[in-house]
Design a protein around this motif. Sequence first.
Motif, mmCIF file in Angstrom:
data_model
loop_
_atom_site.group_PDB
_atom_site.id
_atom_site.type_symbol
_atom_site.label_atom_id
_atom_site.label_comp_id
_atom_site.label_asym_id
_atom_site.label_seq_id
_atom_site.Cartn_x
_atom_site.Cartn_y
_atom_site.Cartn_z
ATOM 1 N N ASP A 69 2.904 -1.205 -0.921
ATOM 2 C CA ASP A 69 2.063 -0.855 -2.380
ATOM 3 C C ASP A 69 1.269 0.042 -1.754
ATOM 4 O O ASP A 69 -0.068 -0.292 -1.018
ATOM 5 N N ASN A 70 1.376 1.311 -2.094
ATOM 6 C CA ASN A 70 0.040 2.345 -1.743
ATOM 7 C C ASN A 70 -0.271 2.117 -0.238
ATOM 8 O O ASN A 70 -1.576 1.934 -0.018
ATOM 9 N N PRO A 71 0.615 2.412 0.464
ATOM 10 C CA PRO A 71 0.349 2.461 2.007
ATOM 11 C C PRO A 71 -0.700 3.374 2.483
ATOM 12 O O PRO A 71 -1.281 3.339 3.205
ATOM 13 N N ARG A 72 -0.954 4.516 1.576
ATOM 14 C CA ARG A 72 -1.887 5.745 2.029
ATOM 15 C C ARG A 72 -1.496 6.353 3.252
ATOM 16 O O ARG A 72 -0.432 6.736 3.547
ATOM 17 N N GLU A 73 -2.496 6.275 3.955
ATOM 18 C CA GLU A 73 -1.981 6.985 5.489
ATOM 19 C C GLU A 73 -1.721 6.029 6.679
ATOM 20 O O GLU A 73 -1.317 6.477 7.536
ATOM 21 N N GLY B 119 -2.304 -2.650 -0.198
ATOM 22 C CA GLY B 119 -2.781 -1.522 -0.029
ATOM 23 C C GLY B 119 -2.904 -1.100 1.178
ATOM 24 O O GLY B 119 -3.497 -1.795 2.185
ATOM 25 N N GLY B 120 -2.877 0.158 1.959
ATOM 26 C CA GLY B 120 -3.339 0.879 2.971
ATOM 27 C C GLY B 120 -4.817 1.282 2.990
ATOM 28 O O GLY B 120 -5.201 1.707 1.830
ATOM 29 N N ASP B 121 -5.222 1.485 4.148
ATOM 30 C CA ASP B 121 -6.645 2.106 4.140
ATOM 31 C C ASP B 121 -7.491 1.406 3.503
ATOM 32 O O ASP B 121 -8.514 1.777 2.920
#
Length: 484
Positions: free
Chosen positions: A402-406, A375-377
Amino acid sequence: MKLLDLLNGVNYEVLNGNLDIDVSHIQYDSRKIGEGDIFVCLTGFEVDGHNYATKAIEAGAKVILCEKDINITNEDITVVLVREGRKALATMSANYYGHPAEKLKLIGVTGTNGKTTTVYLLKSMLEKAGKKVGLVGTIANYIGDLKVKSERTTPESLELQKLFKDMVDANCEYCVMEVSSHSLYLDRVYGCEFEVGIFTNLTRDHLDFHKSFENYYNAKFKLFERSKACVINIDDDYGYRIVRDIESIGNKEVKTYSIKDESDFKASEVMLKEGDIHFKVNGDNYNSVLPGEYNVYNALGAIGAMNLLDIDNEFVKKGLLDVVVPGRCERIGYKYDIPYDIIIDFAHTPDGLKNILETLKDYTKNRLIAVYGCGGDRDKVKRSELGRIGTELADLAVITSDNPREEDPMAIIKEILSGISKSNYIAIENRAEAIKLALNMAEEGDVVVLAGKGHENYQITNEGVIHFDEREVVDEILADKRKK
């Protein structure tokens, strides 16, 4: 409800107005304010509720509860100052809903991994004993058999108390709940007393939030300060520390569980089979449909709690044999006419990935193929660890998003790759394409594990939340293959 009654148990100072008024509802989101509500100004990590007090008043709020003076002099508005807004919110929420937690037997589970599986095991065991059970957790909340959408592992105190009230109204006797470190640190469960608190383990996660392992540990330990009895995994190094720290508090019953060290509930003669596990505890035979050594630990925590609550062992054993945990070692390959297996699992920490891969490797007849990302952030240090673990344990690792976000997905992937010293990996940013590649490469006897998403049916990107259900992706890929 009278404001004075709502503030019962809260240490406060009146800065403006008077307390002899009625309050319609409690809100901490100014967008939800209605006429006559109290608006609680919470100081968040990204948003400060004090900046929205004027907006709340314009929307109809008659009371503002704040942690700092916001200079409101309108005599029609009551302003109440408190030192700790989140604790005040928890206390007022319990007052508003009639202290529903006191009418339930709460069982809390905390730890880095295993919380979700353990609460599902607890629910299954209690229901076999004829109890009506509520559940609070990551995948969903339950009021008996009624499924309620879950927004986070442990809801904010206002929503949590409402959920408890709904459980009481539905005649639930027990509530089993995942208690996250965030919820403990942010006082979402402040004021709740637990019949039993269970500790699963403590490994690297959420250090982006807690900053250090010491802070992470201290947040987790709050659960045991609020539990009448405690069930602790002492094969985990932090488990021994928890036991020592609990003893310093005194007046609590403590039970321990383990596979390696001596404990009150020690598993022996553990036999890991393809679809289940067999083991003994204190000379008694147990069998669980959930595979893997780590699920022996989850079972032991639940067994210890049931023992403390005097639930007959007959129901404990039945509960172990009749439990489904969505997205936790969830086998979906059997639904298709394919010579290999497909597993979906939520493992997204180094320890979680290690557990699932070691478990699957034990019964993989040919190759183990792992599809995963990070995951990001969030905590960046674990990225290289995930790279190393995946390539050491799997025959082939497909590193993806996988959910890199920003964050830039490829930047995250490069950090995962930095921990890899082997050459048995492929990096593909698009997760659907990564899954497609893994399935196209799969041969007879292989096991393909899609790790990280589990029960989630979305991806979080810089464009927002995008629908992404791995079950649907697999369906589409295999349907296309059948057409060719």
